[in-house]
Write an enzyme that holds these catalytic residues in place. Sequence first.
Site, mmCIF file in Angstrom:
data_model
loop_
_atom_site.group_PDB
_atom_site.id
_atom_site.type_symbol
_atom_site.label_atom_id
_atom_site.label_comp_id
_atom_site.label_asym_id
_atom_site.label_seq_id
_atom_site.Cartn_x
_atom_site.Cartn_y
_atom_site.Cartn_z
ATOM 1 N N ASN A 195 0.849 -1.186 0.000
ATOM 2 C CA ASN A 195 0.000 0.000 0.000
ATOM 3 C C ASN A 195 0.890 1.244 0.000
ATOM 4 O O ASN A 195 2.111 1.144 0.038
ATOM 5 C CB ASN A 195 -0.965 -0.029 1.203
ATOM 6 C CG ASN A 195 -0.222 -0.027 2.519
ATOM 7 O OD1 ASN A 195 0.447 0.934 2.855
ATOM 8 N ND2 ASN A 195 -0.314 -1.137 3.260
ATOM 9 N N ARG A 196 0.267 2.396 -0.048
ATOM 10 C CA ARG A 196 1.016 3.638 -0.278
ATOM 11 C C ARG A 196 1.616 4.255 0.978
ATOM 12 O O ARG A 196 2.130 5.364 0.927
ATOM 13 C CB ARG A 196 0.100 4.675 -0.943
ATOM 14 C CG ARG A 196 -0.360 4.284 -2.321
ATOM 15 C CD ARG A 196 -1.150 5.414 -2.964
ATOM 16 N NE ARG A 196 -1.846 4.986 -4.157
ATOM 17 C CZ ARG A 196 -1.267 4.869 -5.358
ATOM 18 N NH1 ARG A 196 0.009 5.176 -5.499
ATOM 19 N NH2 ARG A 196 -1.965 4.460 -6.390
#
Length: 223
Positions: free
Chosen positions: A34-35
């Site tokens: 994920n970011r």
Amino acid sequence: AALSPTSRVLAGRHVLVTSGPTHEPIDPVRYIANRSSGAQGTAIAAALASLGARVTFVTGPASVPPPPGTNVVPVETAAQMLDAVRSAMPADAAIMAAAVADWRVVSSSVQKLKKGESGPPTLTLAQNPDILATVAGLGSDRPRLVVGFAAETENVVENARAKRLRKDCDWIVANDVSPSTGIMGGSENAVTLITPQGEETWERMTKEAVAARLAERIATVLS
Ligand code: CTP
Ligand code: CA
């Protein structure tokens, strides 16, 4: 400026901080992620260390360097993060800022997956253990203060309130991570702190400033 000894209000306290994303392998060269940059968790760990706490910093593969003066435990997957967190107990407080991957690939491949005549692979996912809920549920080993985060893209405060109750943590720090906010991967954060005593929405500020304010609040409880 050097901190005076009197500002080291968390001296003698042990605080666990989780941070960063986790990576869940698909095969030896690919993963689900994920970011999360790890910036907010890193800033919190640094702020707690500057108040004199002994900090165990369990971090997934972040894009910012870990805070100096902390005991850094690098992990990759959610399962490894849970093991590292369990090993770090007991702690006076646990601040769970990691963006733990919710799912892992059930049987990741030992060899690199190849394109073939059978078409794209189907990935079967399993839900990862909830590290925050696990820590909050540790009977006599439970840290005195357990703080969770709620990364939301809609109904931010409502969702965060429900999360606090569901996971049985003491506080939850809610933020809107919609791409338009620029918070995920950016240098600023805009949070609402939810505690049993009430809710406070803080003005948008740097992640370091959020960390400093949160660390002060944590110190109020622990000292
Ligand atoms: N968390 C955790 N272990 C997981 C998932 C989340 O410890 N497997 C923690 C995070 O570190 C954070 C809090 O739980 O402190 C909330 O994470 P979030 O992703 O917002 O909540 P989820 O329960 O995963 O719910 P959803 O992603 O479906 O909104
Ligand atoms: Ca999640």
